[in-house]
Every structure is written in C-alpha cells, then in structure tokens.
Design an enzyme around this catalytic site. Sequence first.
Site, PDB file in Angstrom:
ATOM      1  N   HIS A  64       4.074  43.032  50.871  1.00 38.69           N
ATOM      2  CA  HIS A  64       4.356  43.128  52.165  1.00 38.69           C
ATOM      3  C   HIS A  64       3.490  41.699  52.412  1.00 38.69           C
ATOM      4  CE1 HIS A  64       0.160  41.709  51.126  1.00 38.69           C
ATOM      5  NE2 HIS A  64      -0.149  43.340  50.545  1.00 38.69           N
TER       6      HIS A  64
ATOM      7  N   GLY B 195       2.779  44.527  42.955  1.00 34.93           N
ATOM      8  CA  GLY B 195       3.448  45.194  43.622  1.00 34.93           C
ATOM      9  C   GLY B 195       3.212  45.755  44.710  1.00 34.93           C
TER      10      GLY B 195
ATOM     11  N   GLY C 266      -4.267  35.058  47.245  1.00 38.59           N
ATOM     12  CA  GLY C 266      -4.562  35.728  48.502  1.00 38.59           C
ATOM     13  C   GLY C 266      -6.654  35.155  48.885  1.00 38.59           C
ATOM     14  N   GLU C 267      -6.652  34.350  49.238  1.00 37.53           N
ATOM     15  CA  GLU C 267      -8.406  34.821  50.248  1.00 37.53           C
ATOM     16  C   GLU C 267      -9.244  35.956  50.326  1.00 37.53           C
ATOM     17  OE1 GLU C 267      -8.887  31.570  52.507  1.00 37.53           O
ATOM     18  OE2 GLU C 267      -9.242  29.954  51.513  1.00 37.53           O
TER      19      GLU C 267
ATOM     20  N   MET D  96      -4.282  42.424  54.999  1.00 36.40           N
ATOM     21  CA  MET D  96      -2.947  43.029  54.506  1.00 36.40           C
ATOM     22  C   MET D  96      -3.499  43.454  53.008  1.00 36.40           C
ATOM     23  SD  MET D  96       0.400  42.293  55.814  1.00 36.40           S
ATOM     24  CE  MET D  96       1.191  42.145  57.681  1.00 36.40           C
TER      25      MET D  96
ATOM     26  N   ARG E 141      -3.128  48.440  49.108  1.00 38.00           N
ATOM     27  CA  ARG E 141      -3.567  49.982  49.901  1.00 38.00           C
ATOM     28  C   ARG E 141      -4.024  50.383  50.866  1.00 38.00           C
ATOM     29  NH1 ARG E 141      -7.351  47.920  45.560  1.00 38.00           N
ATOM     30  NH2 ARG E 141      -7.738  48.481  43.304  1.00 38.00           N
TER      31      ARG E 141
ATOM     32  N   GLN F 229      -8.067  46.595  34.655  1.00 39.21           N
ATOM     33  CA  GLN F 229      -9.576  46.356  36.335  1.00 39.21           C
ATOM     34  C   GLN F 229      -9.354  47.182  37.508  1.00 39.21           C
ATOM     35  OE1 GLN F 229      -6.411  43.236  37.729  1.00 39.21           O
ATOM     36  NE2 GLN F 229      -6.754  44.370  39.374  1.00 39.21           N
TER      37      GLN F 229
ATOM     38  N   GLY G 248       1.395  39.687  52.946  1.00 39.07           N
ATOM     39  CA  GLY G 248       0.776  38.823  52.644  1.00 39.07           C
ATOM     40  C   GLY G 248       1.192  38.279  51.147  1.00 39.07           C
ATOM     41  N   HIS G 249       1.811  38.808  50.638  1.00 39.88           N
ATOM     42  CA  HIS G 249       2.444  37.871  49.199  1.00 39.88           C
ATOM     43  C   HIS G 249       4.208  37.377  49.292  1.00 39.88           C
ATOM     44  CE1 HIS G 249       1.539  42.392  48.211  1.00 39.88           C
ATOM     45  NE2 HIS G 249       0.989  41.643  46.613  1.00 39.88           N
TER      46      HIS G 249
END
Length: 282
Positions: A34, A31, A149-150, A186, A189, A61, A36-37
């Site tokens: 942004h 969630g 994402g990397e 991005m 956090r 985690q 990046g998602h």
Amino acid sequence: MEIFRDKKTLIDYVERQKEMGKKIGFAPTMGALHEGHLSLYKIATAENDLVISSIFVNPTQFNNPDDLTKYPRDTERDIALLKNTGIVDALYLPEVADLYPDGLKSKSYDFDGLENEMEGKFRPGHFDGVGTVVEELLRQVKPNNAYFGEKDYQQLAIIEKLVDQLHLPVKIHGAPIYREANGLAMSSRNERLTPVQRDAAKVIHDTLLKVNDWFRVITVPEINKRVKDIFDDQRGMTLEYFEIADEKTLKQTDFFYKDKKYRAFIVVNVGTVRLIDNLHLD
C-alpha cells in the site's frame, strides 16, 4: 524490475551490484503493498543507488494461526504495482527454505528486555520470529540502508538492537507512519475491514491525538482511564492495550519525567482485525 525467487540468484545479483559500487537500500515487507510501503521506497530511492524489496509472510511471527491464514496475499498484484511505479529495482520472493535452511523454527534472541514489553506480553515468541527473518534477509541482501515504518515502533527498536548486537554493517531508518485520509494508520490488515469498520477505526488515531493534548496536563492513570472509557463506548471494538512508554526503553510509565521522551502505544481489535498504532507525545 528484477525478480528473484531464490536465495542464490538474489545473492549473485547483490554481489554484482556491490562490485559496481552501488549503494543498496532495502525495505522488507509481508506483501499486500500500500502507500505506506511506497513511502518507504521513495525515501530509499532518494538515499541509495538502487532499491530492493522483499515479500515474505513470516509464519513464526504469528501467534494466532487464524491470523496467519487470513493475512492478505496477492503477490501478482504487488508485482504489478511495483512495475507500474518503477520505484523498486529488484524484488526478492524467497521460499521458506531460503530463510529457514534448518527448518521452520525461530532463533532465540535477547534484546535487552525490549522484547518483553507491550507486544511481547501479548505475542510470546513474536520478536524471535521477526529477528530470525530480518537477520537472514539483511545477511543475504547486504544493504547499506534498511527501512522500516514507525507504525511497528517496537519492531523498529528491536531491529536496531539486533543490528547493533550482531554488528551488521547496515544503517536502520525509521519512516513516519503513513495514514489514510481519516487518520487510520495504513496497514495490510486494513483490507480485512468493512467500509463501516474502516471509517469507525479513525477513533484510534483520534484518541492518540487527544492523549497528546492531555500529555503532561493530567496524570497517566487519568489518561489511561479516559482511553479505556472511549473504547468502552465503541461498538464492535475491543481495546487490547494502551500504554504510555519511554521511547528508549519501551517500559510503561505511570509518571512523566521532564528529561525523558514518551510515546503512546495502542492496540485495538476491530471485529476480528487487530490494529496497532502509536504517537510520539510532544
């Protein structure tokens, strides 16, 4: 956009789509969505007939209870964003019991040592938590392709190992790091940073670019020293770790071998916010 809030309705939906021969792309998230998602969804859209996402803040985690408590959550905002973009066909919002039917406890995995490097040294049990949820999500969604994402490169490597070890019928794709205008990777956090911190945090990516310039020109120990010196001069920031590692094994190196590929990994605490980044060294 379809929204599913329990495992049964999600699985029924997936089975119907599979019966129609649909190719499914999947991008799980925690969630606080942004750009990046959204970049993951765009890649998935181009390669699949429909795209499913999920939002679940996974308790197992998180090593730091305070980090879990402060993790940004705004599911209604996320839903509105996805509806407005029209880029996701279905959103899965599982409850804890949907992913942890036997109680909130991680499985134990052996990822051939990948889990013991970098983040594994600082966050014991973290990757068991990641593996537990990702395995369950992949088994429920049954995607043809899944996208990560990397920025979380070690997590990506571990998920690839998980899929290989369990022979799950899904192809894992890594998507390039999506960055803010100043180069900061991005991250959900980032919302916890003040404007001043957010601007100052560009030094993280700037440092990685310098490391790429120094790569194979000076020694690894000298690079390590220069990086430490940079962050010793940054007010309000603490370098948790910096490593140059083999991209395949993730093992830290003290010497560059011509036949190997390397990546620089960094973790910096900006105030109370822990930020990670990495860069392929070319």
